[in-house]
Design a protein around this motif. Structure first.
Motif, PDB file in Angstrom:
ATOM      1  N   ARG A  17      -7.323 -16.686  11.630  1.00 31.10           N
ATOM      2  CA  ARG A  17      -6.075 -17.071  10.952  1.00 31.10           C
ATOM      3  C   ARG A  17      -6.325 -17.336   9.479  1.00 31.10           C
ATOM      4  N   ALA A  18      -7.424 -18.018   9.182  1.00 29.84           N
ATOM      5  CA  ALA A  18      -7.766 -18.308   7.783  1.00 29.84           C
ATOM      6  C   ALA A  18      -8.027 -17.019   7.015  1.00 29.84           C
ATOM      7  N   ARG A  19      -8.717 -16.092   7.635  1.00 28.06           N
ATOM      8  CA  ARG A  19      -8.997 -14.800   6.999  1.00 28.06           C
ATOM      9  C   ARG A  19      -7.696 -14.039   6.738  1.00 28.06           C
ATOM     10  N   SER A  20      -6.806 -14.036   7.726  1.00 23.99           N
ATOM     11  CA  SER A  20      -5.519 -13.352   7.577  1.00 23.99           C
ATOM     12  C   SER A  20      -4.692 -14.004   6.475  1.00 23.99           C
ATOM     13  N   LYS A  21      -4.697 -15.334   6.428  1.00 31.03           N
ATOM     14  CA  LYS A  21      -3.946 -16.055   5.391  1.00 31.03           C
ATOM     15  C   LYS A  21      -4.508 -15.735   4.013  1.00 31.03           C
ATOM     16  N   HIS A  22      -5.838 -15.698   3.900  1.00 34.46           N
ATOM     17  CA  HIS A  22      -6.469 -15.358   2.627  1.00 34.46           C
ATOM     18  C   HIS A  22      -6.080 -13.938   2.203  1.00 34.46           C
ATOM     19  N   GLN A  23      -6.093 -13.011   3.144  1.00 33.51           N
ATOM     20  CA  GLN A  23      -5.720 -11.632   2.846  1.00 33.51           C
ATOM     21  C   GLN A  23      -4.257 -11.560   2.406  1.00 33.51           C
ATOM     22  N   PHE A  28      -0.342 -10.803  -1.898  1.00 27.98           N
ATOM     23  CA  PHE A  28       0.853 -11.309  -2.580  1.00 27.98           C
ATOM     24  C   PHE A  28       0.586 -11.464  -4.077  1.00 27.98           C
ATOM     25  N   LEU A  29      -0.559 -12.028  -4.431  1.00 25.89           N
ATOM     26  CA  LEU A  29      -0.899 -12.207  -5.846  1.00 25.89           C
ATOM     27  C   LEU A  29      -1.063 -10.863  -6.551  1.00 25.89           C
ATOM     28  N   ARG A  30      -1.655  -9.902  -5.866  1.00 32.56           N
ATOM     29  CA  ARG A  30      -1.778  -8.554  -6.437  1.00 32.56           C
ATOM     30  C   ARG A  30      -0.396  -7.934  -6.640  1.00 32.56           C
ATOM     31  N   ALA A  31       0.517  -8.171  -5.712  1.00 28.11           N
ATOM     32  CA  ALA A  31       1.879  -7.647  -5.835  1.00 28.11           C
ATOM     33  C   ALA A  31       2.590  -8.265  -7.037  1.00 28.11           C
ATOM     34  N   GLN A  32       2.433  -9.569  -7.215  1.00 25.11           N
ATOM     35  CA  GLN A  32       3.042 -10.233  -8.373  1.00 25.11           C
ATOM     36  C   GLN A  32       2.500  -9.652  -9.671  1.00 25.11           C
ATOM     37  N   SER A  33       1.210  -9.446  -9.721  1.00 27.63           N
ATOM     38  CA  SER A  33       0.573  -8.886 -10.907  1.00 27.63           C
ATOM     39  C   SER A  33       1.074  -7.467 -11.172  1.00 27.63           C
ATOM     40  N   ALA A  34       1.170  -6.667 -10.128  1.00 32.20           N
ATOM     41  CA  ALA A  34       1.661  -5.293 -10.270  1.00 32.20           C
ATOM     42  C   ALA A  34       3.100  -5.287 -10.782  1.00 32.20           C
ATOM     43  N   GLN A  35       3.906  -6.184 -10.252  1.00 23.88           N
ATOM     44  CA  GLN A  35       5.307  -6.242 -10.685  1.00 23.88           C
ATOM     45  C   GLN A  35       5.399  -6.663 -12.148  1.00 23.88           C
ATOM     46  N   GLN A  36       4.581  -7.604 -12.566  1.00 29.19           N
ATOM     47  CA  GLN A  36       4.582  -8.036 -13.965  1.00 29.19           C
ATOM     48  C   GLN A  36       4.161  -6.915 -14.902  1.00 29.19           C
ATOM     49  N   GLN A  48       4.999  -4.933   1.258  1.00 26.66           N
ATOM     50  CA  GLN A  48       5.198  -4.396   2.606  1.00 26.66           C
ATOM     51  C   GLN A  48       3.963  -4.640   3.471  1.00 26.66           C
ATOM     52  N   ARG A  49       2.778  -4.523   2.872  1.00 27.45           N
ATOM     53  CA  ARG A  49       1.545  -4.837   3.608  1.00 27.45           C
ATOM     54  C   ARG A  49       1.517  -6.309   4.007  1.00 27.45           C
ATOM     55  N   CYS A  50       1.985  -7.176   3.100  1.00 29.91           N
ATOM     56  CA  CYS A  50       2.066  -8.611   3.438  1.00 29.91           C
ATOM     57  C   CYS A  50       2.925  -8.811   4.683  1.00 29.91           C
ATOM     58  N   LEU A  51       4.067  -8.142   4.705  1.00 34.68           N
ATOM     59  CA  LEU A  51       4.979  -8.324   5.829  1.00 34.68           C
ATOM     60  C   LEU A  51       4.445  -7.694   7.117  1.00 34.68           C
ATOM     61  N   ARG A  52       3.606  -6.668   6.995  1.00 33.60           N
ATOM     62  CA  ARG A  52       2.964  -6.128   8.195  1.00 33.60           C
ATOM     63  C   ARG A  52       1.945  -7.124   8.751  1.00 33.60           C
ATOM     64  N   LEU A  53       1.293  -7.869   7.859  1.00 35.55           N
ATOM     65  CA  LEU A  53       0.350  -8.908   8.305  1.00 35.55           C
ATOM     66  C   LEU A  53       1.079 -10.083   8.936  1.00 35.55           C
ATOM     67  N   ASP A  57       6.641 -14.068   6.869  1.00 33.84           N
ATOM     68  CA  ASP A  57       6.260 -14.668   5.588  1.00 33.84           C
ATOM     69  C   ASP A  57       7.456 -14.634   4.634  1.00 33.84           C
ATOM     70  N   ALA A  58       8.050 -15.782   4.405  1.00 33.00           N
ATOM     71  CA  ALA A  58       9.265 -15.873   3.582  1.00 33.00           C
ATOM     72  C   ALA A  58       8.994 -15.534   2.120  1.00 33.00           C
ATOM     73  N   HIS A  59       7.819 -15.875   1.605  1.00 28.31           N
ATOM     74  CA  HIS A  59       7.507 -15.588   0.205  1.00 28.31           C
ATOM     75  C   HIS A  59       7.492 -14.083  -0.050  1.00 28.31           C
ATOM     76  N   ALA A  60       6.812 -13.348   0.812  1.00 31.21           N
ATOM     77  CA  ALA A  60       6.736 -11.892   0.653  1.00 31.21           C
ATOM     78  C   ALA A  60       8.099 -11.252   0.868  1.00 31.21           C
ATOM     79  N   ALA A  61       8.836 -11.729   1.851  1.00 35.63           N
ATOM     80  CA  ALA A  61      10.166 -11.169   2.117  1.00 35.63           C
ATOM     81  C   ALA A  61      11.102 -11.412   0.935  1.00 35.63           C
ATOM     82  N   LEU A  62      11.063 -12.613   0.388  1.00 33.57           N
ATOM     83  CA  LEU A  62      11.906 -12.938  -0.767  1.00 33.57           C
ATOM     84  C   LEU A  62      11.524 -12.079  -1.962  1.00 33.57           C
ATOM     85  N   ALA A  63      10.236 -11.973  -2.235  1.00 36.84           N
ATOM     86  CA  ALA A  63       9.779 -11.176  -3.379  1.00 36.84           C
ATOM     87  C   ALA A  63      10.172  -9.714  -3.207  1.00 36.84           C
TER      88      ALA A  63
END
Length: 111
Positions: A17-23, A28-36, A48-53, A57-63
């Motif tokens: 679970r910790a590994r999945s959360k870290h991934q 998510f951070l890479r997605a934010q950077s790409a969007q910026q 989309q990869r975040c949501l497959r994991l 995940d509300a943060h990824a869905a909202l973004a």
């Protein structure tokens, strides 16, 4: 022996679970950077990869919903908002963002 095996299973699952959360956080951070940087397609793919994991995940869905809305895909955004709200009905930030989105689309009653 049974207790030790059970403990290993619990530790293994918590590590997983910790590994999945870290991934998830890393994606998510890479997605934010790409969007910026203006890389909308990369940001979309990473979210989309975040949501497959973690489909809840509300943060990824909202973004992703906000990205789709900004990119001119309101129906995609609406679907994402609705599924995210179903998965996280108590998330007020998500509810507010959905309401703002619907109001901007001229559908305040839909929120």
């Amino acid at each position: 022996r049974g207790v030790a095996a059970g403990r290993k299973a619990v530790l293994g699952s918590s590590r997983q679970r910790a590994r999945s959360k870290h991934q998830l956080i890393t994606l998510f951070l890479r997605a934010q950077s790409a969007q910026q940087r203006g890389s909308t397609s990369l940001a979309r793919s990473l979210l989309q990869r975040c949501l497959r994991l973690d489909s809840a995940d509300a943060h990824a869905a909202l973004a992703l919903a906000q990205l789709e809305a900004a990119a001119g895909y309101p129906e995609r955004a609406r679907e994402l908002f609705l599924s995210a709200r179903a998965a996280s009905p108590a998330n007020l930030k998500l509810a507010h963002a959905h309401a703002v989105f619907e109001a901007r689309c001229g559908r305040p009653a839909a929120a």
